[in-house]
Scaffold this motif. Structure first.
Motif: not given
Length: 95
Positions: A16, A19, A60, A65-67, A69-70
């Protein structure tokens, strides 16, 4: 302060952080956008607590971002399963 020692959540917190750094997102702005207390986000990123799934989804989405991707981080799940004595469930046999 007590820090979490679960390797997966440590890896997730680091993921995280990377990101947020890549997207140049300020933690205070992220917390506000996710409607979370900034201290809650700091505790997650500083590996002081294990977040709820709903918190991770909010983070996310607020980060754009889409979850999934997390959760797409590189992690040794087989080793994690062995270290934590997690077994794989097998299918029941039909009678």
């Amino acid at each position: 302060m007590k820090y979490i020692d679960d390797k997966y959540f440590i890896a997730l917190a680091d993921h995280i952080k990377s990101i947020l750094e890549d997207k140049k997102i300020d933690i205070v702005d992220l917390a506000a956008a996710a409607n979370l207390d900034r201290r809650q986000v700091y505790r997650l990123l500083n590996k002081e607590n294990v977040p709820k799934l709903s918190t991770l989804v909010r983070i996310s989405l607020a980060a754009g971002i889409e979850p999934q991707q997390l959760f797409s981080l590189k992690f040794d799940f087989e080793g994690y399963m062995k270290e934590n004595n997690i077994l794989m469930v097998t299918k029941k046999r039909k009678k």
